[in-house]
Design a protein around this motif. Structure first.
Motif, mmCIF file in Angstrom:
data_model
loop_
_atom_site.group_PDB
_atom_site.id
_atom_site.type_symbol
_atom_site.label_atom_id
_atom_site.label_comp_id
_atom_site.label_asym_id
_atom_site.label_seq_id
_atom_site.Cartn_x
_atom_site.Cartn_y
_atom_site.Cartn_z
ATOM 1 N N UNK A 59 35.463 41.679 35.743
ATOM 2 C CA UNK A 59 36.516 42.625 35.372
ATOM 3 C C UNK A 59 37.158 43.226 36.618
ATOM 4 N N UNK A 60 36.338 43.626 37.590
ATOM 5 C CA UNK A 60 36.872 44.253 38.801
ATOM 6 C C UNK A 60 37.633 43.235 39.646
ATOM 7 N N UNK A 73 31.185 35.621 46.370
ATOM 8 C CA UNK A 73 31.547 36.459 45.225
ATOM 9 C C UNK A 73 31.436 37.935 45.600
ATOM 10 N N UNK A 74 30.391 38.291 46.352
ATOM 11 C CA UNK A 74 30.252 39.670 46.807
ATOM 12 C C UNK A 74 31.420 40.091 47.676
ATOM 13 N N UNK A 75 31.862 39.200 48.567
ATOM 14 C CA UNK A 75 32.998 39.508 49.434
ATOM 15 C C UNK A 75 34.282 39.688 48.626
ATOM 16 N N UNK A 76 34.484 38.822 47.629
ATOM 17 C CA UNK A 76 35.670 38.937 46.773
ATOM 18 C C UNK A 76 35.630 40.244 45.992
ATOM 19 N N UNK A 77 34.437 40.628 45.517
ATOM 20 C CA UNK A 77 34.295 41.873 44.765
ATOM 21 C C UNK A 77 34.651 43.075 45.639
ATOM 22 N N UNK A 78 34.133 43.104 46.865
ATOM 23 C CA UNK A 78 34.449 44.208 47.777
ATOM 24 C C UNK A 78 35.946 44.247 48.063
ATOM 25 N N UNK A 79 36.551 43.084 48.262
ATOM 26 C CA UNK A 79 37.995 43.026 48.511
ATOM 27 C C UNK A 79 38.776 43.563 47.316
ATOM 28 N N UNK A 80 38.311 43.232 46.092
ATOM 29 C CA UNK A 80 39.000 43.704 44.892
ATOM 30 C C UNK A 80 38.930 45.220 44.785
ATOM 31 N N UNK A 81 37.773 45.797 45.106
ATOM 32 C CA UNK A 81 37.629 47.252 45.055
ATOM 33 C C UNK A 81 38.498 47.911 46.133
ATOM 34 N N UNK A 82 38.579 47.268 47.296
ATOM 35 C CA UNK A 82 39.442 47.794 48.359
ATOM 36 C C UNK A 82 40.902 47.827 47.907
#
Length: 313
Positions: A248-249, A293-302
């Protein structure tokens, strides 16, 4: 702000397209085949149900950590009822009722009890998983052969029936979120619950409905998982809640509420699935998938934080 949200969906769509093209070039004989692509869709279908319900919840500025446990409990309830009655229909009904009951419980405790969603759903996660373990003694139950060989393996136009079910429901819920009053109220609550209340939205009642919807979809996911894999999978869904939230994020829904689309969530579901499948085919160590996937998630939150700053200026 809506334009920024749509722009993020476009960007993550491009990311998914680049991944598909890259793996197709690197492994044209294995990745870019109808058989493998169908496996990709099949693997993502059940998670998509959980993530769609989670989209509604997060748009209201809430969270639901219980969906994995509710899925397992619903699968166990279905298996128990089918074993006792011999009826596949009653088993499916039991899964839906169980999922809806857990979802409504979440909504009531959050909206009426005013307990933080994080605490409530963390508690119901433990309760639902514990309940499933109590009912099974910690041993997976098997689905009736008729269910596994029927719904589990059924196809229409060469595509698994489970995929069609998930796709139709996801499309219907995407349209509901985008074009109905229910969807508008969902966005309004996430943007400013007090303003929504003053505008005539029954905020508490709506939150119960949203969490009930998430639970109902988790219950259906439990029934479909039971049909597909033939077992309840008591210990196989411990990270489903985190996968759904990540999808979702990554798909552009704001953790602070008020922004998001089901279309973005669909893309967010497929990015990790494509990465995992592509890495397996290329022989890359699976741990790298978690890193990416963790890197993409952090980028999405940024990006989400950047959008909030842009809105507040």
């Amino acid at each position: 702000m809506k334009e920024l949200g749509r722009l993020q969906v476009v960007w993550i769509g491009l990311v998914l397209a680049v991944l598909v093209v890259a793996f197709s070039v690197l492994a044209p004989r294995t990745f870019a085949t109808s058989f493998n692509l169908l496996n990709l869709v099949s693997d993502a279908a059940i998670l998509l149900l959980l993530a769609t319900g989670m989209t509604y919840v997060i748009i209201t500025a809430g969270i639901d950590l219980s969906v994995g446990g509710v899925l397992v409990f619903s699968a166990v309830a279905a298996a128990k009822v089918m074993d006792a009655t011999g009826s596949l229909a009653l088993g499916a009904l039991a899964a839906l009722v169980a999922g809806l009951a857990w979802g409504v419980l979440n909504g009531v405790l959050i909206a009426l009890g005013r307990i933080p969603a994080l605490i409530v759903t963390l508690g119901t996660l433990g309760m639902s998983l514990g309940g499933a373990l109590l009912l099974t003694g910690g041993v997976d139950l098997r689905a009736p052969t008729e269910l596994n060989m029927g719904l589990g393996l059924a196809r229409w136009l060469g595509v698994p029936l489970i995929v069609w079910i998930c796709a139709v429901l996801t499309a219907a819920l995407a349209l509901t979120l985008a074009f109905t009053r229910f969807g508008r109220h969902t966005y309004a609550i996430g943007s400013n619950a007090e303003a929504a209340r003053r505008g005539g939205v029954a905020v508490r009642r709506h939150l119960v409905k949203v969490y009930g919807l998430a639970g109902l979809l988790a219950g259906l996911a439990g029934q479909l998982s039971l049909a597909k894999y033939g077992i309840t999978g008591v210990s196989a869904h411990s990270t489903d809640n985190l996968q759904a939230i990540a999808a979702v994020v990554i798909g552009g829904t704001s953790l602070f509420g008020g922004i998001g689309t089901v279309a973005g969530t669909v893309i967010g579901v497929f990015i990790p699935v494509v990465l995992q499948n592509g890495f397996q085919i290329l022989g890359v160590r699976p741990f790298w998938q978690q890193v990416v996937v963790g890197a993409v998630l952090v980028a999405a939150v940024y990006v989400d934080q950047w959008r909030r700053r842009a809105r507040d200026q």
